[in-house]
Scaffold this active site. Structure first.
Site, mmCIF file in Angstrom:
data_model
loop_
_atom_site.group_PDB
_atom_site.id
_atom_site.type_symbol
_atom_site.label_atom_id
_atom_site.label_comp_id
_atom_site.label_asym_id
_atom_site.label_seq_id
_atom_site.Cartn_x
_atom_site.Cartn_y
_atom_site.Cartn_z
ATOM 1 N N LYS A 104 0.856 -1.194 0.000
ATOM 2 C CA LYS A 104 0.000 0.000 0.000
ATOM 3 C C LYS A 104 0.886 1.236 0.000
ATOM 4 O O LYS A 104 1.771 1.374 0.857
ATOM 5 C CB LYS A 104 -0.910 -0.010 1.234
ATOM 6 C CG LYS A 104 -1.927 1.116 1.257
ATOM 7 C CD LYS A 104 -2.830 1.013 2.484
ATOM 8 C CE LYS A 104 -3.819 2.167 2.524
ATOM 9 N NZ LYS A 104 -4.665 2.139 3.737
ATOM 10 N N HIS A 106 -0.189 4.577 0.057
ATOM 11 C CA HIS A 106 -0.850 5.820 0.475
ATOM 12 C C HIS A 106 -1.431 5.639 1.883
ATOM 13 O O HIS A 106 -1.544 4.524 2.380
ATOM 14 C CB HIS A 106 -1.973 6.175 -0.511
ATOM 15 C CG HIS A 106 -3.055 5.134 -0.575
ATOM 16 N ND1 HIS A 106 -2.919 3.993 -1.324
ATOM 17 C CD2 HIS A 106 -4.267 5.055 0.031
ATOM 18 C CE1 HIS A 106 -4.012 3.256 -1.201
ATOM 19 N NE2 HIS A 106 -4.832 3.877 -0.366
#
Length: 226
Positions: A104, A106
């Site tokens: 991931k 963000h």
């Protein structure tokens, strides 16, 4: 056989997690039995599953660990429900951690892991549903070791299929133990399952009859640990 093992075998059958028939495994092997932890779907089933794992981990590894690591995807709910059960049964707060299949990039929780971050000095118990060939540990152990200076205390699976790993001689759990240097254990083995269910009526039905027993024996002739 210990009472909790008998209860866990019945639990797997009742939840339709342990099936018998003809199945093609991820390894490509044709197996007369199949274990699918994804079939634990209700709250009560998951609660009981976590308790079985917690009791087995407590029995084999004690309380001196900090994190339960469950590899994605099936290991994620396993680590969560077992951490909850550990708190309720033994009064110890254990953190859970899992890896992401895709990093991931963000938000506040970006990175390669879910749950707690691994920290230097953490003692980690790995938790999986079943180990057939040991391939998943090839991917998981380097991730865990690369995240921080941790010690892996051991691996706990629910069912030891008792078949050879990638080396073709030892069972997969023994291969993992020898390759990575940490203990491996299971709540029950397939030998336990066969011993308990063979020609024993359960809820009005014999699950492992002579024909199925012969198929299981033939499977182990080909794929059983030497």
């Amino acid at each position: 056989m210990e009472q909790y093992k008998q209860e866990f075998i019945e639990f797997m059958v009742d939840c339709d997690v342990l099936k018998f028939g003809e199945f093609t495994l991820k390894s490509g092997r044709k197996s007369p039995f199949f274990m699918n932890a994804g079939a634990y779907v209700t709250g009560s089933q998951l609660k009981k599953l976590g308790e079985y794992y917690a009791k087995a981990i407590h029995d084999k590894y004690g309380d001196d660990f900090d994190v339960l690591f469950g590899p994605a995807y099936k290991g994620i709910p396993l680590s969560v429900v077992t951490a909850i059960a550990y708190s309720e049964l033994f009064g110890k707060e254990i953190r859970y951690c899992s890896d992401r299949k895709e990093e991931k990039d963000h938000g506040a929780d970006k990175g390669s892991f879910l749950g707690s971050k691994l920290k230097d000095g953490d003692r980690v118990v790995m938790i999986e549903d079943v180990t057939t060939s040991g391939k998943s540990m090839e991917e998981t152990v380097p991730k865990v070791k690369g995240a921080a200076d941790v010690e892996i205390v051991g691996l706990m699976v629910s069912l030891d299929r008792m078949e050879v790993g990638k080396g073709g001689v030892k069972c997969a759990l023994d291969e993992v133990k020898d390759l990575y240097g940490f203990p491996t254990n299971a709540i029950v083995t397939m030998a336990d399952v066969v011993e308990y269910l063979y020609n024993r009526p359960y809820k009005g039905k014999v699950i492992i009859d002579d024909t199925l027993k012969a198929a299981i024996d033939a499977y182990y002739e080909q794929y059983g640990a030497k």
